[in-house]
Design a protein around this motif. Structure first.
Motif, PDB file in Angstrom:
ATOM      1  N   CYS A  23       0.825  -1.182   0.000  1.00 39.85           N
ATOM      2  CA  CYS A  23       0.000   0.000   0.000  1.00 39.85           C
ATOM      3  C   CYS A  23       0.878   1.259   0.000  1.00 39.85           C
TER       4      CYS A  23
ATOM      5  N   LEU B 149       2.652   1.683  -3.346  1.00 45.50           N
ATOM      6  CA  LEU B 149       1.692   2.138  -4.345  1.00 45.50           C
ATOM      7  C   LEU B 149       1.421   3.636  -4.201  1.00 45.50           C
ATOM      8  N   LEU B 150       1.249   4.107  -2.973  1.00 43.73           N
ATOM      9  CA  LEU B 150       1.025   5.540  -2.755  1.00 43.73           C
ATOM     10  C   LEU B 150       2.242   6.369  -3.190  1.00 43.73           C
ATOM     11  N   THR B 151       3.444   5.873  -2.895  1.00 46.92           N
ATOM     12  CA  THR B 151       4.657   6.588  -3.308  1.00 46.92           C
ATOM     13  C   THR B 151       4.742   6.667  -4.835  1.00 46.92           C
ATOM     14  N   LEU B 152       4.423   5.568  -5.514  1.00 50.20           N
ATOM     15  CA  LEU B 152       4.449   5.571  -6.977  1.00 50.20           C
ATOM     16  C   LEU B 152       3.382   6.498  -7.557  1.00 50.20           C
ATOM     17  N   ILE B 153       2.219   6.537  -6.941  1.00 51.38           N
ATOM     18  CA  ILE B 153       1.158   7.430  -7.424  1.00 51.38           C
ATOM     19  C   ILE B 153       1.584   8.881  -7.267  1.00 51.38           C
ATOM     20  N   PHE B 154       2.159   9.227  -6.110  1.00 47.21           N
ATOM     21  CA  PHE B 154       2.637  10.602  -5.914  1.00 47.21           C
ATOM     22  C   PHE B 154       3.727  10.954  -6.917  1.00 47.21           C
ATOM     23  N   SER B 155       4.601   9.999  -7.222  1.00 53.28           N
ATOM     24  CA  SER B 155       5.649  10.241  -8.215  1.00 53.28           C
ATOM     25  C   SER B 155       5.058  10.458  -9.597  1.00 53.28           C
ATOM     26  N   ALA B 156       4.088   9.631  -9.957  1.00 55.11           N
ATOM     27  CA  ALA B 156       3.480   9.732 -11.285  1.00 55.11           C
ATOM     28  C   ALA B 156       2.697  11.035 -11.449  1.00 55.11           C
ATOM     29  N   LEU B 157       2.114  11.519 -10.381  1.00 54.25           N
ATOM     30  CA  LEU B 157       1.356  12.762 -10.456  1.00 54.25           C
ATOM     31  C   LEU B 157       2.241  14.009 -10.448  1.00 54.25           C
TER      32      LEU B 157
END
Length: 86
Positions: free
Chosen positions: A1, A4-12
């Motif tokens: 989890c 996944l949150l770290t990757l989402i923040f990076s992608a955004l």
């Protein structure tokens, strides 16, 4: 989890590659936040199932996994220092 949150923040775009420490800082902050959430959920579930020492279960949740990670991290750093790694 947390990953996944770290990757989402990076992608955004919240974590810019120009600032190299931001990704590590975000991962550490998410790790601390998820640890607090994990302790709360453990205590609630333990009380729901009629456990008698929810404080002990919460403490074990808060210290077991981070303690294991700290031990691995320290061991790897000591080995790297003994090998004169940069």
């Amino acid at each position: 989890c947390m990953s996944l949150l770290t990757l989402i923040f990076s992608a955004l775009g919240f974590l810019s590659p120009a600032r190299r420490g931001n990704l590590l800082m975000a991962a550490l902050m998410l790790f601390a936040t998820m640890g607090a959430v994990g302790g709360y959920v453990t205590a609630r579930l333990y009380k729901t199932f009629k456990g008698e020492s929810s404080q002990q279960a919460t403490l074990a949740t808060a210290l077991t996994f981070p303690g294991l990670l700290l031990g691995v991290f320290l061991t790897m750093n000591i080995v790297a220092m003994l090998e004169n790694s940069t």
